[in-house]
Design an enzyme around this catalytic site. Structure first.
Site, PDB file in Angstrom:
ATOM      1  N   TYR A 229       0.853  -0.966   0.031  1.00 41.53           N
ATOM      2  CA  TYR A 229      -0.305  -0.054   0.176  1.00 41.53           C
ATOM      3  C   TYR A 229       0.894   1.174   0.010  1.00 41.53           C
ATOM      4  CZ  TYR A 229      -3.448   3.225   1.484  1.00 41.53           C
ATOM      5  OH  TYR A 229      -4.299   4.390   1.709  1.00 41.53           O
TER       6      TYR A 229
ATOM      7  N   TYR B 110      -2.409   4.885   9.381  1.00 42.10           N
ATOM      8  CA  TYR B 110      -1.923   3.839   8.993  1.00 42.10           C
ATOM      9  C   TYR B 110      -0.666   3.535   9.620  1.00 42.10           C
ATOM     10  CZ  TYR B 110      -1.110  -0.224   5.699  1.00 42.10           C
ATOM     11  OH  TYR B 110      -0.756  -1.277   5.281  1.00 42.10           O
TER      12      TYR B 110
ATOM     13  N   ARG C 212     -11.868  -6.977   5.283  1.00 40.28           N
ATOM     14  CA  ARG C 212     -12.007  -7.111   6.560  1.00 40.28           C
ATOM     15  C   ARG C 212     -10.830  -6.354   7.267  1.00 40.28           C
ATOM     16  NH1 ARG C 212     -14.290 -11.337  10.357  1.00 40.28           N
ATOM     17  NH2 ARG C 212     -15.595 -12.049   8.702  1.00 40.28           N
TER      18      ARG C 212
HETATM   19  P1  NAD Z   1      -8.009  -9.596   4.424  1.00 42.77           P
HETATM   20  O1  NAD Z   1      -8.465  -9.355   5.489  1.00 42.77           O
HETATM   21  O2  NAD Z   1      -8.880  -9.970   3.031  1.00 42.77           O
HETATM   22  O3  NAD Z   1      -6.520 -10.111   4.263  1.00 42.77           O
HETATM   23  C1  NAD Z   1      -5.817 -10.334   5.227  1.00 42.77           C
HETATM   24  C2  NAD Z   1      -5.429 -11.570   5.547  1.00 42.77           C
HETATM   25  O4  NAD Z   1      -4.178 -11.878   6.433  1.00 42.77           O
HETATM   26  C3  NAD Z   1      -6.828 -12.290   6.366  1.00 42.77           C
HETATM   27  O5  NAD Z   1      -7.184 -13.422   5.719  1.00 42.77           O
HETATM   28  C4  NAD Z   1      -6.133 -12.575   7.758  1.00 42.77           C
HETATM   29  O6  NAD Z   1      -6.602 -13.532   8.228  1.00 42.77           O
HETATM   30  C5  NAD Z   1      -4.398 -12.849   7.100  1.00 42.77           C
HETATM   31  N1  NAD Z   1      -3.761 -12.766   8.147  1.00 42.77           N
HETATM   32  C6  NAD Z   1      -3.298 -11.885   9.286  1.00 42.77           C
HETATM   33  N2  NAD Z   1      -2.241 -12.135   9.846  1.00 42.77           N
HETATM   34  C7  NAD Z   1      -1.784 -13.561   9.384  1.00 42.77           C
HETATM   35  C8  NAD Z   1      -0.798 -14.367   9.777  1.00 42.77           C
HETATM   36  N3  NAD Z   1      -0.009 -14.127  10.757  1.00 42.77           N
HETATM   37  N4  NAD Z   1      -0.780 -15.435   9.139  1.00 42.77           N
HETATM   38  C9  NAD Z   1      -1.443 -15.760   7.906  1.00 42.77           C
HETATM   39  N5  NAD Z   1      -2.529 -14.880   7.668  1.00 42.77           N
HETATM   40  C10 NAD Z   1      -2.601 -13.843   8.251  1.00 42.77           C
HETATM   41  O7  NAD Z   1      -7.670  -8.100   3.715  1.00 42.77           O
HETATM   42  P2  NAD Z   1      -7.158  -7.434   2.376  1.00 42.77           P
HETATM   43  O8  NAD Z   1      -7.014  -5.798   2.608  1.00 42.77           O
HETATM   44  O9  NAD Z   1      -7.398  -8.032   1.143  1.00 42.77           O
HETATM   45  O10 NAD Z   1      -5.332  -7.725   2.585  1.00 42.77           O
HETATM   46  C11 NAD Z   1      -4.540  -8.355   1.718  1.00 42.77           C
HETATM   47  C12 NAD Z   1      -3.204  -7.634   1.585  1.00 42.77           C
HETATM   48  O11 NAD Z   1      -3.583  -6.598   0.658  1.00 42.77           O
HETATM   49  C13 NAD Z   1      -2.478  -7.243   2.695  1.00 42.77           C
HETATM   50  O12 NAD Z   1      -1.016  -7.460   2.456  1.00 42.77           O
HETATM   51  C14 NAD Z   1      -2.797  -5.864   2.630  1.00 42.77           C
HETATM   52  O13 NAD Z   1      -1.926  -4.891   3.529  1.00 42.77           O
HETATM   53  C15 NAD Z   1      -2.841  -5.326   1.162  1.00 42.77           C
HETATM   54  N6  NAD Z   1      -3.624  -4.215   0.890  1.00 42.77           N
HETATM   55  C16 NAD Z   1      -4.810  -4.038   1.258  1.00 42.77           C
HETATM   56  C17 NAD Z   1      -5.540  -2.647   0.836  1.00 42.77           C
HETATM   57  C18 NAD Z   1      -6.805  -2.489   1.302  1.00 42.77           C
HETATM   58  O14 NAD Z   1      -7.149  -1.029   1.271  1.00 42.77           O
HETATM   59  N7  NAD Z   1      -7.501  -3.377   1.402  1.00 42.77           N
HETATM   60  C19 NAD Z   1      -4.528  -1.566   0.127  1.00 42.77           C
HETATM   61  C20 NAD Z   1      -3.324  -1.918  -0.427  1.00 42.77           C
HETATM   62  C21 NAD Z   1      -2.848  -3.119   0.066  1.00 42.77           C
END
Ligand code: NAD
Length: 296
Positions: free
Chosen positions: A180, A190, A231
């Protein structure tokens, strides 16, 4: 016709626990392109996720455009905070959400994939997970434990996955992680060292591209996604504001959808991207290119 064809490929997508996040959308797009997909699911969320599937609660989301349905080949319990079982504290191993799973560490999932599918079980490894225990704290109020926890779960976990899955990849293999733009611009709120973790992750992508390129003939890339109300993002507390602000000020004034990230992930994992490695690609409707807000 030039098409993304992942027929015969197997992917592991780590970080899926529902149908709302980027991991799920990536899994779906990889499956749409013909790959078989295994999921890595955080043990505390494992029971809920597998029940959602068993009870048909997310059947609509699992439906593929081709007419079939995404069916995960395996769902492995995975806690990416741990590299090997020896490193897991006794109280975690004995926790009721963990003790039903034999080896939920990164090495444990690598071993299980070898046992399930043979010595080179996988072509595509996606890291779509992050965790910052103090994400709601400004950096100035973040403890050492919180900061290191964010880096460990959100950045080092990717290094460990490339280390441990690199030797298991078939030729032409690909690693992908998600970042991000808080890594390079200030996004107030953040916190907890998550911005630092994302900066580390992006730097690691470059170094790992070189090392895994030479060591395993594998590619390593990253997607910098625009805000999406998953989530995890919703738990930070102001995702609605982030989406609104970004949408008003992006080059293309539209919200991103998780499928935008999923489609880019499928492309980056395919032979069409065979000369792309060490890169962070923005999937954010061009927001990153803007130098001045336009929503006066
Ligand atoms: P998400 O909640 O769908 O996914 C995050 C996942 O990480 C969850 O399934 C959670 O159970 C898992 N998790 C957390 N700790 C863990 C651990 N120790 N071991 C294994 N799994 C673990 O949320 P998302 O937003 O889709 O996140 C996915 C990726 O996208 C992350 O790297 C997040 O930083 C990145 N991201 C998200 C956004 C946004 O706005 N949603 C923007 C840019 C980047």
């Amino acid at each position: 016709m030039l098409a993304i064809d992942l027929t015969g490929k197997r992917a592991l997508v780590a970080g899926i626990a529902d149908d709302a996040g980027f991991g799920f959308a990536i899994a779906k797009n990889l499956a749409e392109a013909g790959a078989s997909v295994c999921a890595g699911t955080w043990p505390p969320a494992y029971g809920i996720f597998t029940k959602l599937i068993e009870r048909g609660k997310i059947d609509e989301s699992l439906a593929l455009g081709s007419g079939g349905k995404l069916s995960f080949e395996r769902i492995y319990a995975l806690d990416a905070d741990y590299d090997t079982l020896e490193a897991v504290p006794a109280e975690v191993r004995e926790n009721r959400r963990y003790k039903e799973h034999a080896d939920f560490t990164i090495q444990g999932v690598a071993n299980r994939m070898v046992a399930d599918f043979g010595a080179t079980p996988v072509d595509i490894v996606v890291h779509s997970l992050a965790n910052g225990p103090e994400v709601k704290n400004p950096l100035l109020q973040t403890s050492r434990a919180g900061y290191l926890g964010a880096i460990g779960a959100s950045a080092y976990s990717f290094v460990s996955m490339v280390q441990r899955f690199g030797p298991l990849l078939r030729p032409g293999g690909s690693f992908l992680c998600l970042t991000y733009m808080a890594s390079e611009r200030v996004i107030p709120g953040y916190g907890g060292g998550m911005s630092s973790a994302k900066a580390a992750l992006e730097s690691d992508v470059r170094v790992l591209a070189y090392e895994a390129g030479r060591g395993f003939d594998a590619r390593v890339n990253c997607i910098s996604a625009g805000p999406w109300a998953s989530r995890a993002a919703s738990a930070i507390g102001f995702i609605g504001d982030m989406i609104d602000y970004t949408t008003r000020n992006a080059a293309l004034p539209q919200k991103i959808h998780a499928n935008d990230v999923g489609a880019t992930a499928a492309f980056l994992s395919s032979a069409l991207a065979s000369a792309i490695t060490g890169t962070t690609i923005y999937v954010d409707k061009g927001y990153h290119a803007m130098g001045m807000a336009v929503d006066k």
